[in-house]
Design a protein around this motif. Structure first.
Motif, PDB file in Angstrom:
ATOM      1  N   TYR A  50      36.160  40.234  -2.430  1.00  0.00           N
ATOM      2  CA  TYR A  50      34.856  39.865  -2.965  1.00  0.00           C
ATOM      3  C   TYR A  50      34.850  39.738  -4.491  1.00  0.00           C
ATOM      4  O   TYR A  50      33.902  39.192  -5.056  1.00  0.00           O
ATOM      5  CB  TYR A  50      33.800  40.887  -2.533  1.00  0.00           C
ATOM      6  N   LEU A  51      35.871  40.244  -5.134  1.00  0.00           N
ATOM      7  CA  LEU A  51      35.921  40.130  -6.590  1.00  0.00           C
ATOM      8  C   LEU A  51      35.963  38.677  -7.043  1.00  0.00           C
ATOM      9  O   LEU A  51      35.568  38.353  -8.164  1.00  0.00           O
ATOM     10  CB  LEU A  51      37.139  40.882  -7.139  1.00  0.00           C
ATOM     11  N   SER A  53      34.084  36.368  -6.056  1.00  0.00           N
ATOM     12  CA  SER A  53      32.713  35.902  -6.256  1.00  0.00           C
ATOM     13  C   SER A  53      32.215  36.232  -7.651  1.00  0.00           C
ATOM     14  O   SER A  53      31.232  35.651  -8.118  1.00  0.00           O
ATOM     15  CB  SER A  53      31.778  36.531  -5.214  1.00  0.00           C
ATOM     16  N   LEU A  54      32.893  37.163  -8.342  1.00  0.00           N
ATOM     17  CA  LEU A  54      32.552  37.518  -9.718  1.00  0.00           C
ATOM     18  C   LEU A  54      33.485  36.859 -10.716  1.00  0.00           C
ATOM     19  O   LEU A  54      33.086  36.485 -11.817  1.00  0.00           O
ATOM     20  CB  LEU A  54      32.597  39.041  -9.901  1.00  0.00           C
ATOM     21  N   MET A  58      32.438  34.355 -13.977  1.00  0.00           N
ATOM     22  CA  MET A  58      32.803  34.967 -15.242  1.00  0.00           C
ATOM     23  C   MET A  58      33.833  34.107 -15.980  1.00  0.00           C
ATOM     24  O   MET A  58      33.782  33.964 -17.206  1.00  0.00           O
ATOM     25  CB  MET A  58      33.368  36.365 -14.989  1.00  0.00           C
ATOM     26  N   PHE A  93      25.543  32.778 -13.248  1.00  0.00           N
ATOM     27  CA  PHE A  93      25.460  33.427 -11.946  1.00  0.00           C
ATOM     28  C   PHE A  93      24.404  32.768 -11.061  1.00  0.00           C
ATOM     29  O   PHE A  93      24.611  32.608  -9.856  1.00  0.00           O
ATOM     30  CB  PHE A  93      25.155  34.917 -12.114  1.00  0.00           C
ATOM     31  N   GLU A 137      26.579  37.197  -2.775  1.00  0.00           N
ATOM     32  CA  GLU A 137      27.513  37.160  -3.889  1.00  0.00           C
ATOM     33  C   GLU A 137      26.781  37.252  -5.223  1.00  0.00           C
ATOM     34  O   GLU A 137      27.271  37.865  -6.176  1.00  0.00           O
ATOM     35  CB  GLU A 137      28.345  35.880  -3.823  1.00  0.00           C
ATOM     36  N   ALA A 140      25.961  40.785  -5.902  1.00  0.00           N
ATOM     37  CA  ALA A 140      27.137  41.536  -6.333  1.00  0.00           C
ATOM     38  C   ALA A 140      27.371  41.408  -7.826  1.00  0.00           C
ATOM     39  O   ALA A 140      28.017  42.276  -8.440  1.00  0.00           O
ATOM     40  CB  ALA A 140      28.369  41.060  -5.570  1.00  0.00           C
ATOM     41  N   GLY A 141      26.848  40.356  -8.430  1.00  0.00           N
ATOM     42  CA  GLY A 141      27.041  40.153  -9.859  1.00  0.00           C
ATOM     43  C   GLY A 141      25.965  40.775 -10.729  1.00  0.00           C
ATOM     44  O   GLY A 141      26.081  40.751 -11.967  1.00  0.00           O
ATOM     45  N   ILE A 144      27.041  43.244 -13.428  1.00  0.00           N
ATOM     46  CA  ILE A 144      27.647  42.587 -14.584  1.00  0.00           C
ATOM     47  C   ILE A 144      26.559  42.029 -15.496  1.00  0.00           C
ATOM     48  O   ILE A 144      26.641  42.132 -16.729  1.00  0.00           O
ATOM     49  CB  ILE A 144      28.598  41.471 -14.120  1.00  0.00           C
TER      50      ILE A 144
END
Length: 286
Positions: A50-51, A53-54, A58, A93, A137, A140-141, A144
């Motif tokens: 899933y990282l 999706s960040l 980014m 995002f 997703e 999830a951000g 951040i």
């Protein structure tokens, strides 16, 4: 005595005005399973999972920050004390949710034709599941985004209430577009290829990586272009995302918000109507 043979007629399909939402609610477990399956399949062969999706938003934000924030120093168009990195990340995002949802909902019917023909569930769950999966997703951000707001001059006050409103409006718009794109792509398979160009145009047609004020203040841009630009619902939605973290921008007007909300509601209703109207034809093509 003669008898008249009645010819059987197919009952006319009546557009359900309220049962679409209630049907999705009754099948919310199916929707949840589809979202979980979509996320699991997307990242099952990935070491970072899933990282990604960040990492993708980014990474894109870092590229545009270097170009416009370092080389062209667009921080001057932002309020004092606000970094350009916060501006671009808050817009990126939101855009990645929109871009991924539209791109993947285009093929959500053609890629799951066997499942669609065998499952006895409202077919609306398939495009809606793609929108919800990409929203997961986006969620999830949020940590951040909060970190960038803390170190980039963001504001934590009543302006944060704009964020749920922006999410709701964006969800309505993306769901309506998902209905339209999923439907017409079954009938015209070139749509998924054409969407690559459309997504590129939409990206630059919204203030994701550049301040909205630059468009309003640009002397070389004709007035009618500015009016047409502000009619784009993504402009108001992206600005709402920016305002949720940077209220000092001063470019979010009620007219812009109302325009985005009204357009999103209309697109949602028309999208669902088109999906329902063409459903028999779509099922034949599948």
């Amino acid at each position: 005595m003669s008898s008249t043979n009645a010819t059987p007629t197919r009952p006319k399909r009546i557009f359900p005005k309220t049962t679409g939402t209630t049907a999705l609610w009754r099948h919310r477990n199916v929707l949840r399973v589809l979202v979980q399956r979509d996320l699991a399949v997307k990242y099952q062969s990935s070491a970072l999972g899933y990282l990604w999706s960040l990492i993708e938003p980014m990474g894109m934000a870092g590229i545009y920050w270097f170009i416009f924030g370092v080389l062209y120093a667009k921080e001057n168009a932002l309020p004092d004390g606000v970094s350009y990195s916060l501006y671009i990340v808050s817009g990126m995002f939101a855009w990645m949710w929109a871009s991924s949802a539209m791109s993947e909902s285009t093929t959500c019917l053609t890629s799951q034709s066997t499942l669609i023909r065998t499952m006895r569930v409202p077919r609306e769950v398939f495009p809606v599941a793609r929108v919800f999966a990409r929203f997961a997703e986006f969620l999830a951000g949020l940590p951040i985004l909060i970190a960038f707001a803390i170190f980039g001059g963001g504001t934590f006050s009543w302006n944060l209430l704009v964020l749920p409103a922006a999410i709701l409006v964006q969800a309505m718009l993306l769901t309506g577009l998902a209905f339209v794109l999923a439907t017409i792509n079954v009938l015209f398979r070139d749509v998924q290829r054409f969407m690559r160009l459309v997504m590129r145009v939409l990206f630059y047609a919204a203030p994701t990586i550049y301040p909205f004020a630059m468009v309003l203040e640009a002397e070389k841009v004709p007035h009618w272009v500015k009016v047409l630009y502000q009619a784009n619902p993504f402009v108001g939605i992206i600005e709402m995302h920016h305002y949720a973290w940077i209220p000092g921008l001063g470019t979010l007007s009620w007219q812009l918000v109302v325009s985005s909300v009204a357009t999103s509601v209309v697109v949602l209703f028309l999208g669902r109507w088109l999906f329902y109207r063409l459903e028999p034809t779509v099922l034949k093509e599948l």
